[in-house]
Motif scaffolding. Structure first.
Motif, mmCIF file in Angstrom:
data_model
loop_
_atom_site.group_PDB
_atom_site.id
_atom_site.type_symbol
_atom_site.label_atom_id
_atom_site.label_comp_id
_atom_site.label_asym_id
_atom_site.label_seq_id
_atom_site.Cartn_x
_atom_site.Cartn_y
_atom_site.Cartn_z
ATOM 1 N N GLN A 74 -12.506 -6.989 -32.806
ATOM 2 C CA GLN A 74 -12.993 -6.205 -33.930
ATOM 3 C C GLN A 74 -12.468 -6.833 -35.222
ATOM 4 O OE1 GLN A 74 -11.304 -2.444 -32.860
ATOM 5 N NE2 GLN A 74 -13.267 -1.535 -32.379
ATOM 6 N N GLN A 101 -10.773 -9.158 -27.028
ATOM 7 C CA GLN A 101 -9.404 -8.709 -27.220
ATOM 8 C C GLN A 101 -9.329 -7.183 -27.237
ATOM 9 O OE1 GLN A 101 -7.900 -11.560 -30.030
ATOM 10 N NE2 GLN A 101 -6.299 -10.106 -30.617
ATOM 11 N N ASP A 102 -10.478 -6.525 -27.376
ATOM 12 C CA ASP A 102 -10.432 -5.065 -27.468
ATOM 13 C C ASP A 102 -11.610 -4.415 -26.755
ATOM 14 O OD1 ASP A 102 -12.361 -5.738 -29.541
ATOM 15 O OD2 ASP A 102 -10.648 -5.997 -30.886
ATOM 16 N N VAL A 103 -12.711 -4.190 -27.489
ATOM 17 C CA VAL A 103 -13.841 -3.479 -26.886
ATOM 18 C C VAL A 103 -14.877 -4.478 -26.394
ATOM 19 C CG1 VAL A 103 -13.472 -1.524 -28.410
ATOM 20 C CG2 VAL A 103 -15.062 -3.306 -29.069
ATOM 21 N N ILE A 104 -15.992 -3.979 -25.926
ATOM 22 C CA ILE A 104 -17.059 -4.868 -25.477
ATOM 23 C C ILE A 104 -17.822 -5.383 -26.690
ATOM 24 C CG2 ILE A 104 -19.141 -5.056 -24.082
ATOM 25 C CD1 ILE A 104 -18.103 -2.802 -22.355
ATOM 26 N N SER A 149 -20.914 -8.592 -27.787
ATOM 27 C CA SER A 149 -21.964 -9.350 -27.120
ATOM 28 C C SER A 149 -22.340 -10.549 -27.977
ATOM 29 C CB SER A 149 -23.183 -8.463 -26.863
ATOM 30 O OG SER A 149 -24.088 -9.130 -26.030
ATOM 31 N N ASP A 152 -22.714 -10.251 -22.749
ATOM 32 C CA ASP A 152 -21.650 -9.347 -23.172
ATOM 33 C C ASP A 152 -20.300 -10.021 -23.014
ATOM 34 O OD1 ASP A 152 -23.539 -7.529 -23.756
ATOM 35 O OD2 ASP A 152 -22.842 -5.964 -22.399
ATOM 36 N N LEU A 156 -16.424 -9.094 -22.439
ATOM 37 C CA LEU A 156 -15.676 -7.938 -21.963
ATOM 38 C C LEU A 156 -14.181 -8.165 -22.066
ATOM 39 C CD1 LEU A 156 -17.660 -7.490 -18.649
ATOM 40 C CD2 LEU A 156 -17.969 -6.182 -20.716
ATOM 41 N N PRO A 157 -13.432 -7.095 -22.284
ATOM 42 C CA PRO A 157 -11.982 -7.226 -22.249
ATOM 43 C C PRO A 157 -11.516 -7.493 -20.814
ATOM 44 C CG PRO A 157 -12.610 -4.917 -22.474
ATOM 45 C CD PRO A 157 -13.860 -5.726 -22.592
ATOM 46 N N CYS A 171 -23.155 -10.073 -33.150
ATOM 47 C CA CYS A 171 -22.571 -9.257 -32.085
ATOM 48 C C CYS A 171 -23.615 -8.202 -31.757
ATOM 49 C CB CYS A 171 -21.290 -8.577 -32.518
ATOM 50 S SG CYS A 171 -20.688 -7.448 -31.240
ATOM 51 N N ALA A 172 -24.058 -8.184 -30.505
ATOM 52 C CA ALA A 172 -25.157 -7.286 -30.162
ATOM 53 C C ALA A 172 -24.714 -6.021 -29.443
ATOM 54 C CB ALA A 172 -26.188 -8.019 -29.308
ATOM 55 N N GLU A 173 -23.453 -5.930 -29.076
ATOM 56 C CA GLU A 173 -23.016 -4.679 -28.447
ATOM 57 C C GLU A 173 -22.206 -3.895 -29.464
ATOM 58 O OE1 GLU A 173 -23.515 -3.343 -24.985
ATOM 59 O OE2 GLU A 173 -23.102 -1.789 -26.465
ATOM 60 N N TYR A 174 -22.624 -2.668 -29.703
ATOM 61 C CA TYR A 174 -21.980 -1.856 -30.715
ATOM 62 C C TYR A 174 -20.464 -1.802 -30.481
ATOM 63 C CZ TYR A 174 -20.449 2.079 -33.391
ATOM 64 O OH TYR A 174 -19.755 2.880 -34.249
ATOM 65 N N CYS A 175 -19.693 -2.175 -31.513
ATOM 66 C CA CYS A 175 -18.259 -2.327 -31.287
ATOM 67 C C CYS A 175 -17.410 -1.653 -32.352
ATOM 68 C CB CYS A 175 -17.917 -3.805 -31.196
ATOM 69 S SG CYS A 175 -18.356 -4.730 -32.672
#
Ligand code: HEM
Ligand SMILES: [Cu+2]
Lengths: 327, 544
Positions: free
Chosen positions: A107, A139-142, A144, A155, A157-158, A178-182
């Protein structure tokens, strides 16, 4: 007033053409059926509107028709399935010998590490015409990793490494999204992919000070953290010998077998108790909190290098000169 | 058979009792249907308000109307309200509640008190969710993906998740009630083969509600527990698996799409039959298709996860199954179209909505094939292509069906007719506005604009402006019915029991119906959609 109005994305990888071809086929099918339904509805409802047709003619149905409009769409769908899977297979399997680049999502930025040692943030330089495999973790959330011009997305992934690959065909600068809402700055997690001619890329690699290659950094860390005291390159170590281990199946204490891939190596460093190698005691301490995500990447690269460079030149049970232990 | 049309002052479910208490304690399925109608209308406009905020923000590339964290809360609330507080209850809880007993010839639903309890649960869940939104909001998206929702988000995830958890029970109860009613309370002679297709679809929907909803309820509970007590189910740092959440979430939420669309299909079957004066072409196949969709709908959840890190082979299997589930939907579209053939087609407002539904649902369904083709999905996943696709299904499909149904049965519900001209105008505005809003989003998606972006690169602007312009037209289209429905309550023409000469049992009682639905239990001796026996001029007379 308007800057420009593109209706179709740039096409800058070997995958893009394949995806687009399938896309055009599906558009054709979609257009055909939409038009068919629209025309039938218009024609029927006008031809048989109540002013012209006072009384409806009752029709029960027709098995032949039902079968027709089940089976024809079904077979078209099967064509789409097979074609779509073929494109996906091409996309999902990185070719051998692809150059590897590590990516870490966090993030809200992208960090890249080239094996030659260069590090970049939100910008990735790659050469045109070469297969590039991205090895990615978060390092944190998902997150993409999405490059529209390459038609590539995967994607991130942590606690796990995922990968994707592409081969750029046209020099230029392309969006990396970044395509996955983070979270808060999700839409700010935008980077650039700079595709360069090979010579320009070499020049770029050479320029700017770096601390040596990624595996060299990893090697240094390997020493500093004391890994080398157990993971000796002879058979006397209290931990498994890591030379030649990467990419090979590993038999565990509980009888399972896993492949020693990036995710396995990472897990073994942070959570060594989870998968203990057969014949060894669960004595390895965790390095959770002591190694950064970048450090992990360099350790992985180092362990990987132990397999790639040495394999050719040595026998399995005749470990190298004191590469890890000595120095 | 019967006599003259009764005068409106007759006793009916609306005037049989007065006072707030008689409404809040009612166990009459029709009144409960109206309670739902009022509450979800409220939620729809609230969700619509957030939609307009989203579209206004996206008018320009920079995030200048809201800061990104506010934008994130706004689209999350838009999604949660629209999905859990509007779409899922819309047709089953409003029209289903009102119509299922009438259509099968029963006095009420099987469990009237549970039915009332469902509405209270729904409201309680809604209020808790709204409370969470007012006191800090949520920014996880309506999908609540972990580990963002369990660990990283600083917003009111727990409150809102509990709100949604509570509304889940309302959904389960409604499904149970409808299922038992269809099994046990059909009037004499109302065999399975004579059931209106509306009932078949609602039956299939109820099965999904009863089987699927517990999964999402428990999943959200786990998210709340993990957030509060760090128990390590979804968070990989605690040994959990973030993909597990996605499997559980989509195991419900994919079938949930069918909870939204099957009831709409139910409405369309009734409307198309009535306004072409025909039995639906291939009744058995249409009924069967509903059940097939409900069953197969449970097997395709992982097509939301092609790029999430599942294996190549798993992706292929889910791709194959997704193509299979598309077929029964295609069959229905063909059957509705074929029903028009040699019919006597009336262009009344509900029929315009039905045509709109078929068109938009066809586009939504066909673009679903793009997403099922893994090779393309990799590119368009989580872009505006997906946003366009699901709005074509959920708004173009489900909402069109809902509004069509509301127009069709409005005379039955209220005893009054709405102004036809205005109603036609609204149908047209909605159709045009919808396409202008969402078609550009397919292009945006293929160009690569990711969803849930408060700011975007400049080259996407023109298409976004177009989309926002369309949304304004759409908004007018949605507000109009609100106004003229309320207007008609007072000034609308008296409808009479069967203004459309329609064939269902519900039209054989007065409008609005008496509290116990039928003066005498009807005995059914005819097939559904016996339009050949209904004269064009008079329709079926009122039961005595
Ligand atoms: C005026 C009409 C509408 C407009 C302009 C609109 C616009 C949007 C936009 C732009 C998004 C994407 C937000 C993002 O991903 O950043 C969105 C998401 C969504 N919309 Fe709508 N919408 C409208 C109506 C509706 C309706 C009527 C429903 C349901 C009945 C609905 C359901 C949803 C859902 C479920 C999402 C997903 C939310 C998420 O991504 O978390 N929308 N809408
Ligand atoms: Cu991200």
């Amino acid at each position: 007033m308007w800057p420009n109005l593109p209706l179709f994305p740039e096409r800058a990888s070997t995958l893009a053409g394949r995806v687009d071809a399938l896309y055009f086929f599906l558009i054709a099918v979609a257009l055909f059926f939409t038009t068919l339904i629209a025309v039938l509805i218009l024609v029927f409802s006008i031809r048989y509107r109540k002013q012209r047709q006072l009384k409806a003619k009752q029709i029960e149905g027709s098995l032949a028709l039902e079968l027709t409009w089940t089976l024809i769409p079904l077979s078209i769908a099967m064509v789409m399935f097979v074609w779509g899977s073929a494109v996906f297979f091409y996309q999902a399997r990185p070719p051998r010998g692809a150059m590897e680049i590590y990516a870490i999502g966090k993030q809200w930025m992208w960090k890249f590490q080239h094996v030659e040692g260069q590090r970049e943030i939100n910008e990735l330089h790659i050469p045109v015409g070469r297969d590039v495999k991205m090895i990615m973790t978060s390092q944190d959330v998902i997150h993409s990793f999405f490059v529209p011009a390459f038609r590539v997305k995967a994607d991130v992934l942590p606690s796990r490494y995922t990968s994707t690959w592409f081969r750029a065909t046209t020099p230029g600068t392309y969006h990396l999204f970044c395509a996955e809402y983070c979270g808060t700055q999700h839409s700010g997690m935008i980077g650039r992919i700079v595709v360069m001619e090979p010579s320009a890329y070499e020049a770029w690699l050479g320029g700017g000070g770096t601390e040596g290659s990624l595996s060299a950094t990893g090697q240094k860390l390997f020493q500093e953290l004391g890994c080398a005291t157990c993971h000796r390159s002879d058979t006397q170590g209290r931990g498994p010998n890591l030379v030649g281990a990467f990419g090979k199946p590993v038999i565990l204490e509980d009888g399972r077998t896993v492949v020693a891939d990036e995710t396995y190596v990472r897990e073994s460093i942070l959570n060594p108790g989870a998968k203990v190698v057969s014949g060894f005691k669960p004595i390895m301490p965790t390095f959770e909190g002591q190694v950064s995500e970048e450090g992990l990447v360099s350790l992985v690269a180092y362990i990987k290098s132990l397999s790639q460079t040495q394999q050719g030149t040595q026998k399995q049970n005749e470990p190298a000169a004191p590469v890890p232990a000595g120095k | 058979m019967a006599t003259t049309v009764q005068p409106v002052e007759q006793q009916n479910y609306l005037n049989s009792n007065y006072g707030i208490k008689s409404w809040l304690l009612t166990t009459d399925h029709k009144r409960i249907g109206l309670l739902y109608l009022m509450s979800i209308t409220l939620f729809f406009f609230l969700g619509g308000f957030f939609a307009m905020l989203i579209r206004l923000e996206l008018l320009t590339p920079a995030s200048d109307l809201m800061q990104s964290d506010n934008y994130n809360k706004v689209f999350t609330m838009h999604g949660i309200i629209m999905v859990f507080l509007f779409l899922i209850p819309s047709i089953p809880a409003v029209l289903g509640n009102f119509l299922v007993p009438l259509m099968v010839g029963a006095k009420d639903l099987a469990f009237p008190k549970i039915n009332l309890a469902s509405w209270y649960l729904f409201m309680l869940g809604g209020v808790v969710a709204l409370y969470g939104m007012v006191t800090g909001g949520v920014d996880t998206g309506w999908t609540f993906y972990t580990p963002f929702s369990t660990t990283y988000s600083n917003t009111n995830v727990v409150t809102v998740a509990i709100g949604v958890f509570i509304t889940g029970f309302s959904s389960i109860f409604t499904g149970l009630n409808i299922m038992v009613t269809v099994h046990r309370m059909r009037a004499p002679g109302m065999t399975w083969g004579r059931l209106p297709l509306f009932i078949w679809s609602h039956y299939a929907t109820s099965v999904i509600m009863v089987l699927g909803t517990p999964v999402i309820a428990i999943t959200l509970l786990l998210v709340a527990l993990e957030r509060l007590f760090h128990i390590g189910i979804f968070n990989s740092q605690l040994g959990g698996d973030p993909l597990l959440f996605q499997h559980l979430f989509w195991f419900y939420s994919h079938p949930a799409v069918y909870i939204m669309i099957l009831p709409s299909m139910a409405v369309i079957s009734e409307i198309v039959a009535c306004y072409s004066r025909k039995r639906i072409f291939g009744y058995n196949f249409v009924a069967l298709a509903s059940v097939a969709i409900a069953v197969f709908g449970f097997l395709v959840w992982a097509h939301h996860m092609f790029v999430a890190g599942i294996s190549v082979y798993a992706a292929m299997i889910f791709s194959l199954l997704s193509f299979l589930v598309a077929i029964p939907s295609a069959v229905k579209v063909f059957n509705w179209t074929a029903t028009l053939y040699k019919g006597s087609v009336h262009f009344d407002t509900p029929m315009l909505y039905a045509f709109g539904f078929i068109g938009l649902f066809t586009i939504g369904g066909l673009t679903g094939l793009f997403l099922a083709s893994i090779g393309i999905d990799v590119h368009v996943h989580d872009t505006y292509f997906v946003v366009a696709h699901f709005h074509y299904i959920m708004v173009g499909g489900a909402v069109m069906g809902y509004l069509g149904g509301l127009h069709f049965w409005w005379p039955k519900i209220s005893g009054r007719l709405y102004p036809e001209g205005w109603a036609k105008l609204s149908a047209l505005l909605i159709f045009v506005g919808f396409n202008v809003t969402f078609f550009p989003q397919f292009l945006l998606g293929y160009l690569g604009m990711p969803r849930r972006y408060a700011a975007y690169p400049e080259e996407f602007q023109v298409l976004n402006v177009l989309s926002t312009a369309g949304a304004s037209i759409l908004a007018v289209g949605y507000v109009l019915p609100m106004i003229y429905f309320v207007w008609s309550l007072r000034y609308g023409k008296i409808a009479g029991p069967n203004p459309w000469n329609a064939a269902g049992l519900e039209w054989r009682t007065s409008s609005p119906p008496p509290t116990y639905n039928f003066e005498e239990t009807p005995i059914v001796t005819w097939e559904a959609y016996n339009y050949d026996e209904i004269s064009e001029e008079k329709g079926v007379e009122v039961a005595g």
